[in-house]
Design a protein around this motif. Structure first.
Motif, mmCIF file in Angstrom:
data_model
loop_
_atom_site.group_PDB
_atom_site.id
_atom_site.type_symbol
_atom_site.label_atom_id
_atom_site.label_comp_id
_atom_site.label_asym_id
_atom_site.label_seq_id
_atom_site.Cartn_x
_atom_site.Cartn_y
_atom_site.Cartn_z
ATOM 1 N N GLU A 51 0.840 -1.197 0.000
ATOM 2 C CA GLU A 51 0.000 0.000 0.000
ATOM 3 C C GLU A 51 0.875 1.247 0.000
ATOM 4 O OE1 GLU A 51 -3.240 2.407 2.740
ATOM 5 O OE2 GLU A 51 -3.140 0.216 2.923
ATOM 6 N N ASN A 123 -9.452 7.290 8.000
ATOM 7 C CA ASN A 123 -9.002 7.287 9.400
ATOM 8 C C ASN A 123 -9.964 8.097 10.264
ATOM 9 O OD1 ASN A 123 -6.722 6.508 7.743
ATOM 10 N ND2 ASN A 123 -5.512 6.582 9.619
ATOM 11 N N GLN A 190 -11.562 -0.860 -1.865
ATOM 12 C CA GLN A 190 -11.866 -0.645 -0.451
ATOM 13 C C GLN A 190 -12.764 0.579 -0.348
ATOM 14 O OE1 GLN A 190 -8.628 -0.622 2.668
ATOM 15 N NE2 GLN A 190 -9.325 1.492 2.850
ATOM 16 N N ASN A 193 -12.161 4.373 4.476
ATOM 17 C CA ASN A 193 -10.918 3.919 5.086
ATOM 18 C C ASN A 193 -10.969 4.108 6.609
ATOM 19 O OD1 ASN A 193 -7.855 3.223 4.498
ATOM 20 N ND2 ASN A 193 -7.862 4.792 6.081
ATOM 21 N N GLU A 194 -10.838 2.983 7.312
ATOM 22 C CA GLU A 194 -10.792 2.988 8.777
ATOM 23 C C GLU A 194 -11.894 3.860 9.379
ATOM 24 O OE1 GLU A 194 -6.878 3.675 10.342
ATOM 25 O OE2 GLU A 194 -6.066 1.858 9.427
ATOM 26 N N ASN A 291 -11.992 -1.710 5.805
ATOM 27 C CA ASN A 291 -10.870 -2.005 6.695
ATOM 28 C C ASN A 291 -11.100 -1.382 8.068
ATOM 29 O OD1 ASN A 291 -10.530 0.627 5.662
ATOM 30 N ND2 ASN A 291 -8.315 0.568 5.981
ATOM 31 N N SER A 328 -11.691 -6.263 6.871
ATOM 32 C CA SER A 328 -10.250 -6.506 6.896
ATOM 33 C C SER A 328 -9.566 -5.754 8.033
ATOM 34 C CB SER A 328 -9.608 -6.053 5.577
ATOM 35 O OG SER A 328 -9.936 -6.935 4.534
ATOM 36 N N ASP A 330 -6.334 -3.716 9.706
ATOM 37 C CA ASP A 330 -5.095 -2.967 9.482
ATOM 38 C C ASP A 330 -4.212 -3.160 10.709
ATOM 39 O OD1 ASP A 330 -6.057 -2.095 7.083
ATOM 40 O OD2 ASP A 330 -6.265 0.001 7.643
ATOM 41 N N TYR A 332 -1.282 -2.374 13.182
ATOM 42 C CA TYR A 332 -0.225 -1.666 13.897
ATOM 43 C C TYR A 332 -0.236 -2.192 15.330
ATOM 44 C CZ TYR A 332 -0.323 1.121 9.743
ATOM 45 O OH TYR A 332 -0.261 1.504 8.413
ATOM 46 N N GLU A 354 -3.271 -3.637 5.021
ATOM 47 C CA GLU A 354 -2.324 -2.680 5.589
ATOM 48 C C GLU A 354 -1.651 -3.294 6.820
ATOM 49 O OE1 GLU A 354 -2.429 1.887 7.362
ATOM 50 O OE2 GLU A 354 -3.924 1.254 5.878
ATOM 51 N N HIS A 355 -0.324 -3.339 6.783
ATOM 52 C CA HIS A 355 0.478 -3.797 7.921
ATOM 53 C C HIS A 355 1.693 -2.890 8.014
ATOM 54 C CE1 HIS A 355 3.142 -6.174 10.466
ATOM 55 N NE2 HIS A 355 2.135 -6.987 10.745
ATOM 56 N N PHE A 380 2.214 -1.339 4.506
ATOM 57 C CA PHE A 380 1.915 0.070 4.245
ATOM 58 C C PHE A 380 3.192 0.867 3.992
ATOM 59 C CE2 PHE A 380 1.297 4.423 5.965
ATOM 60 C CZ PHE A 380 0.380 4.870 5.039
#
Length: 542
Positions: A51, A123, A190, A193-194, A291, A328, A330, A332, A354-355, A380
């Motif tokens: 990503e 986000n 997707q 996002n978040e 995600n 999915s 992500d 962290y 995303e990782h 990511f």
């Protein structure tokens, strides 16, 4: 009565067949055994992804130095944002030139694309909404916290907000279909996002307050009743605590607490997002997912992005619609196995979009593709590397690329597993075919160089059963021993171990291992720093 000439009927018949074929020939998901495959260009496809950082694909000039890095790391897919603010700078006027440029260049580099729709939410925040949305808060209202303070998050309770996002997304998907259906460069999308609510568990906008007082939608209640025995335990416990009620408003059914606030908000986030996804699929029905930013256990809803597509809320997200194909994670968060277990516990497919691009990422990717038979994996900020050709990710992705036909042939049949090892978790068991395999970290061998190191590098492997006695094992940093599954008094020995590679999907042996390479027939080993595929044939003796 008018009748078509015979030749015309034949031509119309073939035209109909071709139209039907064209309609079906798009990226899609299909079941294979008890798992899910992604099909691209009529073949199973594993995403060896990366990503991009959030601003890297805002111009083709900024992308120019990145493409070579992507191919040097053996990626086959790039995950890149598509920004609402850039494609619809003026309301109703669309500019897809950047989208087209990305697609054309990806084709040139033999890469696929997963587009990340940075629409209403990125986000949690609405930072990528166009100026004409941001500057008209009366028409496009934002959420309010419990102190009646607005934040830069569009409220999902506004029909104007929904329709603005929906029209832009549907235009985007219609354009992608027209521009790309034949080549299938864009393989998934997707949606947002978040997603999540901050800084409170729910929205307190007047529209939200009005909805909160209303009866819980019958659609939601019907889902709960139908799936009562299959609900995830965290959610079921909230409903049970208040007596499994099926009539009333949100607090009457789920109680007066933060969990209710989050469930309420999750329903409306999901309804909004499913409506967006459905509009997109009406134009071009390729797979779509959402995600989640993972929550820390000590945090309360609102301290983390409340109501996102998280495992404890997955029933809420599913109840609100089926246009979203899967949820999915992500990453962290170091609890890789724990979270993936949660996301797959209702037999949903796993894709990790995303990782954090750290030293563990390549090995976790291989583990996910092996143990969970994941659709794919994607670190990511993939462009952040200095020397892409030396990256372990590229070496792991090379193994995955070679093995993809074997993996997909055996997918969902109970013939594949993966292991993930470090100093604290240095041993893992896998049962396949006629054998129990004990995988240990390479540094458990006391003669390994690094065995006394304070920290050990992450190691991982994938194992695939070809016959009950023959297996491919690929990875790095592992030592494998074996014993019979059924006859506990018998022994397992090595008939043959070959190191090799796949060329044009055919196995080619490079070296036949014996003697020291197998510890005189005691184990299979791939040292830390080596990245190999070995083919091993075992036998059982008394």
């Amino acid at each position: 009565m008018f009748t078509f000439p015979k030749n015309t009927i034949v031509l119309l018949f073939f035209a109909f067949l071709q139209f039907g074929y064209a309609q079906e020939k798009i990226p899609h998901l299909q079941k294979k055994g008890n798992k899910t495959q992604l099909i691209v260009n009529d073949k199973p496809f594993i995403i060896r992804g990366g990503e991009l950082g959030n601003s890297s694909a805002t111009t083709m000039e900024s992308m120019e130095p990145i493409w070579e890095k992507l191919t040097d790391m053996n990626l086959n897919t790039v995950l890149t944002p598509i920004y609402w603010e850039l494609i619809e700078k003026e309301e109703g006027k669309f500019d897809f030139s950047l989208v087209d440029d990305l697609i054309v260049r990806a084709r040139k580099e033999n890469l696929k694309l997963v587009f990340l729709w940075f629409g209403s939410w990125k986000n949690s925040m609405s930072s990528h909404a166009p100026e004409w949305v941001k500057l008209n808060q009366k028409k496009y209202p934002r959420i309010k916290d419990d102190k009646n303070k607005s934040h830069e998050i569009l409220t999902p309770f506004s029909e104007e907000n929904l329709q603005a996002d929906l029209k832009a997304f549907q235009k985007l998907m219609s354009h992608i279909k027209d521009f790309d259906q034949k080549e299938e460069t864009v393989i998934m999308v997707q949606v947002e996002n978040e997603i999540g609510m901050l800084p409170t568990a729910r929205d307190y906008h007047p529209l939200a307050n009005e909805a909160f007082k209303k009866e819980v939608p019958k659609e939601f209640i019907q889902y709960l009743q139908k799936n009562k025995e299959k609900l995830v335990p965290e959610f079921s416990a909230v409903w049970k605590k208040n007596g499994f009620k099926t009539t009333g408003n949100w607090e009457e059914i789920f109680g007066k607490n933060l969990q209710t606030d989050e469930i309420f908000m999750a329903w409306y986030f999901s309804k909004f997002t499913n409506t967006i996804a459905k509009a997109g699929k009406d134009a071009y029905p390729i797979p779509m997912f959402v995600n989640a930013a993972l929550n820390a256990p000590e945090k309360k809803p609102g301290e983390y992005p409340s109501a996102g597509p998280l495992p404890h809320l997955m029933d809420v997200w599913k109840a609100a619609g089926n246009a979203i194909d899967f949820l999915s994670p992500d990453f962290y968060n170091p609890s890789f196995k724990q979270w993936n277990d949660l996301f797959t516990r209702q037999s949903d497919p796993l894709f990790i979009p995303e990782h954090r691009f750290d030293e563990t990422a390549p090995f976790k990717g291989l583990y996910a593709i092996g143990h969970y038979e994941a659709i794919g994996f994607s670190p990511f900020s993939i462009e952040s590397v200095t020397d892409a050709k030396k990256e372990p990710l590229g070496k792991i992705y090379d193994l995955v690329q070679q093995l993809t036909p074997v993996i997909e042939t055996n997918k969902g049949q109970g013939k594949i597993d993966g292991v993930l090892l470090d100093k604290e978790n240095n041993t893992q068991i896998a049962n396949l075919g006629n054998y129990e395999f004990t995988f240990k970290h390479d540094y458990t061998l006391n003669w390994s160089e690094g065995a006394k190191a304070e920290t050990w590098p992450t190691a991982s492997a994938i194992i695939i059963e070809i016959t009950p006695d023959e297996f491919y094992i690929a990875g790095s940093g592992i030592v494998v021993t074996f014993k019979p599954l059924k006859n506990k008094t018998a022994n397992a020995g090595i008939l043959k171990t070959d190191q090799g590679k796949f060329e044009n999907e055919k196995w080619r042996t490079i070296r036949h291992f014996n003697g020291d390479q197998t510890h005189q027939g005691r184990h299979l080993r791939i040292s830390v720093g080596d990245y190999e595929i070995q083919k091993i044939k075992l036998y059982i003796y008394e």
